[in-house]
Structure formats: C-alpha cells, structure tokens
Write an enzyme that holds these catalytic residues in place. Structure first.
Site, mmCIF file in Angstrom:
data_model
loop_
_atom_site.group_PDB
_atom_site.id
_atom_site.type_symbol
_atom_site.label_atom_id
_atom_site.label_comp_id
_atom_site.label_asym_id
_atom_site.label_seq_id
_atom_site.Cartn_x
_atom_site.Cartn_y
_atom_site.Cartn_z
ATOM 1 C CB CYS A 117 -1.152 -0.219 0.791
ATOM 2 S SG CYS A 117 -2.011 -1.197 1.498
ATOM 3 C CG HIS B 94 -2.559 3.560 3.422
ATOM 4 N ND1 HIS B 94 -3.652 3.450 2.419
ATOM 5 C CD2 HIS B 94 -2.662 2.277 4.310
ATOM 6 C CE1 HIS B 94 -3.826 2.505 1.879
ATOM 7 N NE2 HIS B 94 -2.928 1.414 2.892
ATOM 8 C CG ASN C 91 -6.191 -0.559 2.494
ATOM 9 O OD1 ASN C 91 -5.955 0.165 1.427
ATOM 10 N ND2 ASN C 91 -4.842 -0.966 3.623
HETATM 11 C C1 LIG Z 1 -9.137 -6.312 11.089
HETATM 12 C C2 LIG Z 1 -8.691 -5.180 12.159
HETATM 13 C C3 LIG Z 1 -9.833 -4.624 11.464
HETATM 14 C C4 LIG Z 1 -10.012 -6.054 13.051
HETATM 15 O O1 LIG Z 1 -10.376 -5.399 14.254
HETATM 16 P P1 LIG Z 1 -9.875 -5.391 16.085
HETATM 17 O O2 LIG Z 1 -10.594 -4.649 16.585
HETATM 18 O O3 LIG Z 1 -8.301 -5.870 15.353
HETATM 19 O O4 LIG Z 1 -10.875 -7.377 15.890
HETATM 20 P P2 LIG Z 1 -9.779 -7.907 16.724
HETATM 21 O O5 LIG Z 1 -8.998 -8.909 15.485
HETATM 22 O O6 LIG Z 1 -9.024 -8.500 17.311
HETATM 23 O O7 LIG Z 1 -10.598 -9.342 16.690
HETATM 24 C C5 LIG Z 1 -11.808 -8.885 16.809
HETATM 25 C C6 LIG Z 1 -12.784 -10.105 17.108
HETATM 26 O O8 LIG Z 1 -13.642 -9.797 15.666
HETATM 27 C C7 LIG Z 1 -13.794 -10.762 15.215
HETATM 28 N N1 LIG Z 1 -14.266 -10.100 14.135
HETATM 29 C C8 LIG Z 1 -12.957 -10.262 12.544
HETATM 30 N N2 LIG Z 1 -13.239 -9.880 11.523
HETATM 31 C C9 LIG Z 1 -15.090 -9.577 11.420
HETATM 32 C C10 LIG Z 1 -15.464 -8.893 10.679
HETATM 33 N N3 LIG Z 1 -15.488 -8.374 9.804
HETATM 34 N N4 LIG Z 1 -17.211 -9.384 11.355
HETATM 35 C C11 LIG Z 1 -17.082 -9.408 12.889
HETATM 36 N N5 LIG Z 1 -16.706 -10.159 13.502
HETATM 37 C C12 LIG Z 1 -15.307 -9.918 12.641
HETATM 38 C C13 LIG Z 1 -12.759 -11.041 15.094
HETATM 39 O O9 LIG Z 1 -12.676 -13.699 14.642
HETATM 40 C C14 LIG Z 1 -12.815 -11.994 16.897
HETATM 41 O O10 LIG Z 1 -13.476 -12.670 17.455
HETATM 42 P P3 LIG Z 1 -13.294 -13.106 18.448
HETATM 43 O O11 LIG Z 1 -12.961 -12.081 19.684
HETATM 44 O O12 LIG Z 1 -14.148 -14.584 18.909
HETATM 45 O O13 LIG Z 1 -11.562 -13.860 18.315
HETATM 46 C C15 LIG Z 1 -7.793 -4.591 13.041
HETATM 47 O O14 LIG Z 1 -6.830 -5.639 13.659
HETATM 48 C C16 LIG Z 1 -7.291 -3.733 11.791
HETATM 49 O O15 LIG Z 1 -7.679 -3.158 11.204
HETATM 50 N N6 LIG Z 1 -5.915 -4.109 10.973
HETATM 51 C C17 LIG Z 1 -4.940 -3.249 10.222
HETATM 52 C C18 LIG Z 1 -5.313 -3.680 8.876
HETATM 53 C C19 LIG Z 1 -5.412 -3.459 8.110
HETATM 54 O O16 LIG Z 1 -5.370 -1.513 7.510
HETATM 55 N N7 LIG Z 1 -4.849 -3.886 7.014
HETATM 56 C C20 LIG Z 1 -3.878 -3.045 5.760
HETATM 57 C C21 LIG Z 1 -2.587 -2.774 6.261
HETATM 58 S S1 LIG Z 1 -2.599 -1.131 4.949
#
Ligand SMILES: CC(C)(COP(=O)(O)OP(=O)(O)OC[C@H]1O[C@@H](n2cnc3c(N)ncnc32)[C@H](O)[C@@H]1OP(=O)(O)O)[C@@H](O)C(=O)NCCC(=O)NCCS
Length: 330
Positions: free
Chosen positions: A120, A253, A283
């Site tokens: 990205c 970003h 994104n």
């Molecule tokens: C992916 C992201 C949104 C997840 O948010 P989070 O608050 O960290 O959530 P967690 O990973 O702690 O997951 C919490 C719960 O939600 C669940 N979950 C994940 N995706 C889900 C979705 N789309 N819908 C519902 N639940 C979801 C997980 O399975 C987890 O469940 P559990 O507690 O039973 O295991 C966040 O980590 C993020 O934005 N990371 C950066 C990703 C990114 O920007 N990537 C590209 C970079 S260029």
C-alpha cells in the site's frame, strides 16, 4: 531513507486524476458471504462501502482513465511523458508491466515504464523515485500511477480481510517547476514483519495449498500502522524543518479510520485538516493517497500554497511520507 529536497531542480505535482469502478459493494452485501455486519465493520474500520471492478476490468482499465485525467489536468499529452511508474501489487499480469501497457495506450513512446511493488506504500515510493529522476534532470515529465484491484486477491470466506479492501486508481503528473513543490521524503521497510501481511503463492516461491489470497495478522498490522504513521510523519517534518502546525492538509493512507484517528491525535493535527474517504472506498492500497488528494481538491482544501503531508504504510512491511507545497490550481 530520509532527505530534504534541496539539491536539484524544484519538482511539483502539475496534474491529478482518479478512477474507481462503478460497482458499489456495501457492508450488507459482504454480510451475505461471511459472518459479519454493517455495525461491526463501521465500528472497527469506519468503512461503509467500497468499489469493486467487474470481471472484465483489469488494473490498466482504471489506470488509463486516471492517467488521461491527470494529463488533461496538466495540459499535457501522452507523448510528453518520459517516465511512467505504476505502483501496484495487482498489475494486469506479471509481464508486460502495466506501466508498459499504459505507455502504449497513451502514446508515451519515449517513456521509461515500469511497475513498482511496495504494498500500500507503493504510491509514496513511486513519488520519491519520480522526484529523484526529475530533480536530477534525467526525466522531464513523469506520470505516477497508484492503483490496485485488491478484490482480485481477497478470500471471500475470510471475514477478517474481505471487509477491508476495495479497488481504485489515481495518477499524478510531476514536472520540474519554478516553484518549490516537494520538500522531502522518508521511506522505510521492515521485512521481518512481512509475514503479517502477505500473498503466498503469488511468485516463484512454491507453497503447498496456496490459494493466492491476502493473509493478514490484523492486530500486528494495526500496531505497526499506528506506530509508523506517526513516526514517519514526525521524521519527515523534522527533516524539512517544519512542525505539524505548519501542515494544512494531512493525507494518511486510508486503511482504517481508527488507525487514522490514532495518528491524528498523536500528531496533534486538527480533524478538519485530515482527509478521510475510507468510508466510501475502503483500503484501495496504492490508489488510496491519490484518491484522497482528489477528494481534498474537490472539497477546496487543496489550494496553491498549502502544505501537504502524506504518509502511507502497508505490506513489506513498508512505510513512506512525503511533504510538499501544493502548487497546482484545481
Ligand atoms: C482487522 C481489524 C479491523 C480487526 O479489528 P480488531 O478490533 O483488531 O478485531 P480483532 O482482530 O481483535 O477481532 C475481534 C473479533 O472480531 C472478529 N472479526 C474479525 N473480522 C470480523 C468481521 N469482519 N466481522 C465480524 N467479526 C469479525 C474476530 O474473529 C474476533 O473474534 P473473537 O474475539 O471471537 O476471536 C484491525 O485489526 C485492523 O484494522 N488491522 C489493520 C488491518 C489493515 O489496515 N491492513 C492493511 C494495512 S495497509
């Protein structure tokens, strides 16, 4: 890599164009494929909808209209370009490069043309490369495209990645100018963190059962992103001898509104200076920053004389910031 831009010719952005697919995919539509909800996606990411390409479209089909719009904006034609860089992780194919395909369609017969892969952060890396070649006089007019069709490499059964990404492309024309545009860059990479965001099976390394889908450790990427967005911005500001109060427009970003909010607070920049469109596009990887620049121009925030701070981060893991004085009329 870090440096203030004071050794060669002055370089500015003189044209800007974007293109997104017509098809809007809402959170509700994704909830028909995986166990998720609009509430969860909005609360955890700020994303409400994204654009997705049709099966017939490839990256060059979005990049070409974006490039044409940028050239029009700069008052140039394809043959005027002598450097064409496409930052992407989803080119039409491994070769020929999407840049070579674009150069042909645009009639940029004298252009050096190549694709650049930095996740990205690709658009930020490409800006820095074009800046260097223009500042030293090797190139005269560059077209820099950032764009991706991440919908092509998503696992439609993985809710943790499916909801985050979208398709889009943006392009800028860069030229040596009288006025000072770019002030400095900071770019970096940490390959040790590469395993947190990767696409196994997409190259020469053979994997058993690789399905060629994005794999991500969301929590690790979140921690990385919040750290580098702040650090890279602070480093480039210090290198250029300006403070965050001098910045008029902040273009981070567009990965997750929570990541942007964190950086905004830590940097201490008022929210009215921050460009956010992740709610509408998700994104879009290398397309994210040029699409956000276009929105800031459309809403009147990008005016000649404004100081613009851009920071990207992504797979690699990579990051990159650029500081520039906007010189172009809308
Ligand atoms: C992916 C992201 C949104 C997840 O948010 P989070 O608050 O960290 O959530 P967690 O990973 O702690 O997951 C919490 C719960 O939600 C669940 N979950 C994940 N995706 C889900 C979705 N789309 N819908 C519902 N639940 C979801 C997980 O399975 C987890 O469940 P559990 O507690 O039973 O295991 C966040 O980590 C993020 O934005 N990371 C950066 C990703 C990114 O920007 N990537 C590209 C970079 S260029």
């Amino acid at each position: 890599m870090i440096g203030a831009a004071h050794k060669g010719a002055e370089v500015s952005i003189t044209g800007l164009g974007t293109c997104v697919p017509d098809r809007v995919v809402t959170n509700g539509e994704l909830a028909e494929h995986v166990d998720t909800s609009d509430e969860w996606i909005v609360a955890r990411t700020g994303i409400r909808e994204r654009r997705m390409a049709t099966e017939e479209q490839a990256l060059s089909d979005l990049a070409l209209p974006a490039a044409r719009a940028a050239l029009d904006d700069a008052g140039l034609r394809g043959p005027d370009i002598d450097l064409l860089i496409v930052a992407t992780v989803t080119p039409d194919m491994a070769f020929p490069s999407t840049a070579a395909i674009l150069a042909d369609r645009l009639g940029a017969v004298d252009a050096a043309a190549y694709d650049l892969s930095a996740g990205c952060t690709g658009f930020m890396y490409a800006l820095a490369q074009a800046y260097g070649l223009l500042a030293c006089g090797l190139a005269k007019r560059a077209l820099v495209v950032g764009g991706d069709l991440l919908s092509r490499i998503l696992d439609w059964s993985d809710r943790s990645t499916l909801v985050l990404f979208g398709d889009g492309a943006g392009a800028v024309v860069m030229e040596a100018t009288q006025e000072r545009g770019f002030l400095g860059f900071e770019l970096g990479a940490d390959g040790a963190g590469g395993e947190h965001l990767w696409l196994p099976g997409s190259g020469s390394r053979i994997f058993d059962d690789a399905e060629r889908h994005v794999k991500m450790n969301g929590r690790e990427v979140f921690k990385f992103a919040t750290r580098v967005l702040v650090q890279s911005a602070q480093d480039v500001l210090a290198q250029c001898g300006v403070t965050i109060d001098d910045v008029d427009v902040y273009v981070p970003h567009q990965a997750n509104v929570r990541i942007i909010d964190h950086a905004t607070k830590k940097l201490g920049i008022p929210s009215e200076k921050v460009v956010i469109n992740v709610d509408r596009y998700g994104n879009t990887s290398s397309g994210s920053i040029p699409l956000a620049l276009k929105d800031a121009e459309a809403d009147g925030r990008l005016q000649p004389g404004k100081l613009v701070l851009m920071t990207g981060m992504g797979a690699g893991l990579t990051w990159g910031s650029a500081l520039l004085r906007w010189t172009k009329e809308a």
